[in-house]
Design a protein around this motif. Structure first.
Motif, PDB file in Angstrom:
ATOM      1  N   VAL A 259      32.744  14.893  22.966  1.00  0.00           N
ATOM      2  CA  VAL A 259      31.919  16.008  23.431  1.00  0.00           C
ATOM      3  C   VAL A 259      30.477  15.536  23.452  1.00  0.00           C
ATOM      4  O   VAL A 259      29.829  15.385  22.416  1.00  0.00           O
ATOM      5  N   PHE A 260      29.969  15.303  24.665  1.00  0.00           N
ATOM      6  CA  PHE A 260      28.637  14.718  24.821  1.00  0.00           C
ATOM      7  C   PHE A 260      28.172  14.991  26.250  1.00  0.00           C
ATOM      8  O   PHE A 260      28.990  15.095  27.167  1.00  0.00           O
ATOM      9  N   PRO A 261      26.853  15.139  26.476  1.00  0.00           N
ATOM     10  CA  PRO A 261      26.366  15.417  27.835  1.00  0.00           C
ATOM     11  C   PRO A 261      26.790  14.339  28.834  1.00  0.00           C
ATOM     12  O   PRO A 261      26.843  13.150  28.506  1.00  0.00           O
ATOM     13  N   LYS A 309      25.759   0.116  28.137  1.00  0.00           N
ATOM     14  CA  LYS A 309      25.688   1.234  27.197  1.00  0.00           C
ATOM     15  C   LYS A 309      26.344   2.479  27.783  1.00  0.00           C
ATOM     16  O   LYS A 309      27.105   3.178  27.106  1.00  0.00           O
ATOM     17  N   LEU A 310      26.050   2.781  29.044  1.00  0.00           N
ATOM     18  CA  LEU A 310      26.607   3.972  29.670  1.00  0.00           C
ATOM     19  C   LEU A 310      28.125   3.868  29.808  1.00  0.00           C
ATOM     20  O   LEU A 310      28.835   4.867  29.679  1.00  0.00           O
ATOM     21  N   ASN A 311      28.618   2.672  30.077  1.00  0.00           N
ATOM     22  CA  ASN A 311      30.064   2.483  30.183  1.00  0.00           C
ATOM     23  C   ASN A 311      30.773   2.727  28.856  1.00  0.00           C
ATOM     24  O   ASN A 311      31.983   2.958  28.824  1.00  0.00           O
ATOM     25  N   ASP A 312      30.028   2.664  27.757  1.00  0.00           N
ATOM     26  CA  ASP A 312      30.600   2.921  26.435  1.00  0.00           C
ATOM     27  C   ASP A 312      30.898   4.398  26.214  1.00  0.00           C
ATOM     28  O   ASP A 312      31.714   4.745  25.369  1.00  0.00           O
ATOM     29  N   PHE A 313      30.236   5.280  26.955  1.00  0.00           N
ATOM     30  CA  PHE A 313      30.360   6.716  26.719  1.00  0.00           C
ATOM     31  C   PHE A 313      31.654   7.262  27.329  1.00  0.00           C
ATOM     32  O   PHE A 313      32.038   6.894  28.433  1.00  0.00           O
ATOM     33  N   TRP A 314      32.282   8.184  26.620  1.00  0.00           N
ATOM     34  CA  TRP A 314      33.415   8.924  27.199  1.00  0.00           C
ATOM     35  C   TRP A 314      32.982   9.695  28.449  1.00  0.00           C
ATOM     36  O   TRP A 314      33.785   9.936  29.352  1.00  0.00           O
ATOM     37  N   THR A 315      31.717  10.097  28.490  1.00  0.00           N
ATOM     38  CA  THR A 315      31.238  10.928  29.597  1.00  0.00           C
ATOM     39  C   THR A 315      30.749  10.128  30.791  1.00  0.00           C
ATOM     40  O   THR A 315      30.243  10.695  31.754  1.00  0.00           O
ATOM     41  N   SER A 316      30.868   8.793  30.753  1.00  0.00           N
ATOM     42  CA  SER A 316      30.460   7.991  31.904  1.00  0.00           C
ATOM     43  C   SER A 316      31.437   8.219  33.061  1.00  0.00           C
ATOM     44  O   SER A 316      32.583   8.641  32.857  1.00  0.00           O
ATOM     45  N   GLY A 317      30.976   7.920  34.264  1.00  0.00           N
ATOM     46  CA  GLY A 317      31.829   8.098  35.431  1.00  0.00           C
ATOM     47  C   GLY A 317      33.117   7.304  35.338  1.00  0.00           C
ATOM     48  O   GLY A 317      34.177   7.753  35.809  1.00  0.00           O
ATOM     49  N   ALA A 318      33.067   6.130  34.702  1.00  0.00           N
ATOM     50  CA  ALA A 318      34.247   5.266  34.605  1.00  0.00           C
ATOM     51  C   ALA A 318      35.345   5.888  33.748  1.00  0.00           C
ATOM     52  O   ALA A 318      36.528   5.569  33.930  1.00  0.00           O
ATOM     53  N   THR A 342      39.387  19.243  15.448  1.00  0.00           N
ATOM     54  CA  THR A 342      37.989  18.948  15.128  1.00  0.00           C
ATOM     55  C   THR A 342      37.695  17.488  15.478  1.00  0.00           C
ATOM     56  O   THR A 342      38.459  16.602  15.105  1.00  0.00           O
ATOM     57  N   PHE A 343      36.597  17.246  16.183  1.00  0.00           N
ATOM     58  CA  PHE A 343      36.199  15.883  16.510  1.00  0.00           C
ATOM     59  C   PHE A 343      35.198  15.379  15.486  1.00  0.00           C
ATOM     60  O   PHE A 343      34.218  16.059  15.165  1.00  0.00           O
ATOM     61  N   ALA A 344      35.432  14.180  14.965  1.00  0.00           N
ATOM     62  CA  ALA A 344      34.468  13.490  14.098  1.00  0.00           C
ATOM     63  C   ALA A 344      34.149  12.162  14.773  1.00  0.00           C
ATOM     64  O   ALA A 344      35.037  11.323  14.925  1.00  0.00           O
ATOM     65  N   SER A 345      32.905  11.998  15.180  1.00  0.00           N
ATOM     66  CA  SER A 345      32.544  10.850  16.002  1.00  0.00           C
ATOM     67  C   SER A 345      31.341  10.107  15.447  1.00  0.00           C
ATOM     68  O   SER A 345      30.580  10.644  14.637  1.00  0.00           O
ATOM     69  N   GLY A 346      31.184   8.875  15.912  1.00  0.00           N
ATOM     70  CA  GLY A 346      30.113   8.022  15.464  1.00  0.00           C
ATOM     71  C   GLY A 346      28.882   8.127  16.338  1.00  0.00           C
ATOM     72  O   GLY A 346      28.639   9.133  16.988  1.00  0.00           O
TER      73      GLY A 346
END
Length: 349
Positions: A259-261, A309-318, A342-346
């Motif tokens: 869960v991230f923008p 860095k952006l490719n690391d995000f779940w919210t990236s287009g990839a 419940t999500f616990a994230s780094g």
């Protein structure tokens, strides 16, 4: 002697969640000193544990940082790191026995330094490692990997990801994560110790009411997918079998937040700046102000650090469709089981 606390059989477990155990090498020394390193975090953790003991410690990645492997092993990885070498030619560099021996030695010694202070050079560093060591000695832990191979692994372009050198480092980094953090080896991780897939995905029960699903979002990662689809089939099948009907809360642990923008607008801006040549102008302006410019710099392989860095995000287009699949699958599970997820994230940095 060491001691730890276990809860009563039918009681809720008391837990703590952390991300990372020290500063990146890229953080200036003055900043590390002013913040007193990682000591305050783990000293506070130990104080809370002494007052009201934790039954489990969840680490969301970065308990070890493999970023130094490229610099510290540069002497043996030089054929792969030659300046000006294009990445297609890099992908054909052979992984040699000398490379494997040097990298293996580095991971072992670096784990001893980062976890136990062996070879540490400053009092500040030793303080943080001393507190971290006391914590892992007295609190049962469940750690997931993130920078344990090296930061950004799995988010580089395919020609690098599939190269023999990347694959060799991945194998050794995963081996030492298994030894130090999961207490297992490749031949036993899946057959004896309950891990799933090629990485270290796991399902654990914390008493009758809470279960933990840990998704290893680093070891299998490629640009095409964070976790292999066959692994998802295995994990969600095991989730049905291993999570008891008494569970009221399923904690899903991932190294980066699900869960991230969305980063779509920034990705579009970055591509536009790159194609128009504006990144070099921005880089010059930022460097002139002596400001950290990771987002507009090139890495040692000539790739955009921002893109990685952006490719690391779940919210990236990839990874947009994969993220939707995971969220919907967990929603279906929660609906069928009438339990909370419940999500616990780094970290995201």
């Amino acid at each position: 002697t060491y001691s730890f606390r276990m809860p009563a059989q039918a009681s809720q477990w008391r837990m703590c969640v952390t991300s990372n155990n020290h500063f990146s090498r890229r953080v200036p020394e003055a900043a590390r000193v002013s913040l007193r390193g990682s000591g305050p975090v783990f000293r506070d953790l130990l104080a809370k544990h002494k007052t009201n003991p934790f039954h489990v410690w969840i680490g969301t990645g970065g308990q070890f940082n493999g970023e130094g492997v490229w610099d510290d092993c540069e002497h043996v990885l030089r054929p792969f790191l030659l300046p000006g070498l294009d990445n297609l030619r890099r992908s054909h560099v052979v992984w040699t026995g000398d490379m494997a021996a040097a990298v293996e030695r580095w991971y072992l010694l670096e784990y001893l330094r980062q976890w136990f202070g062996v070879g540490s050079s400053t009092a500040l560093e030793l303080e943080g490692q001393s507190c971290f060591r006391q914590a892992v000695e007295t609190i049962p832990y469940s750690f997931t990997p993130d920078s344990e191979i090296f930061p950004g692994f799995g988010s580089y372009i395919p020609v690098l990801q599939s190269s023999p050198v990347f694959s060799g480092i991945r194998s050794i980094g995963a081996k030492y994560y298994g030894l130090f953090q999961a207490h297992t080896v490749a031949g036993l991780a899946q057959s004896e110790h309950g891990f799933m897939g090629e990485g270290f995905h796991s399902i654990k029960r914390l008493g009758p009411y809470t279960s933990i699903l840990t998704l290893d979002t680093r070891t299998e990662r490629q640009l095409a997918g964070i976790v292999d689809r066959r692994t998802y089939d295995l994990v969600f099948g095991e989730l049905e079998a291993r999570v008891p009907p008494t569970t009221t809360n399923l904690i899903v642990v991932t190294s980066n937040p699900v869960v991230f923008p969305r980063t779509k607008n920034f990705e579009t801006l970055l591509r536009g700046a790159s194609s128009s040549g504006l990144t070099s102008i921005i880089s010059y302006a930022v460097n002139g102000r002596q400001t950290r410019n990771d987002w507009i710099s090139k890495d040692r392989f000539g790739e955009s650090m921002a893109a990685t860095k952006l490719n690391d995000f779940w919210t990236s287009g990839a990874h947009k469709s994969e993220r939707a699949f995971v969220v919907h699958a967990l929603q279906d599970f929660a609906r069928r089981r009438s339990c909370r997820v419940t999500f616990a994230s780094g970290h995201v940095n």
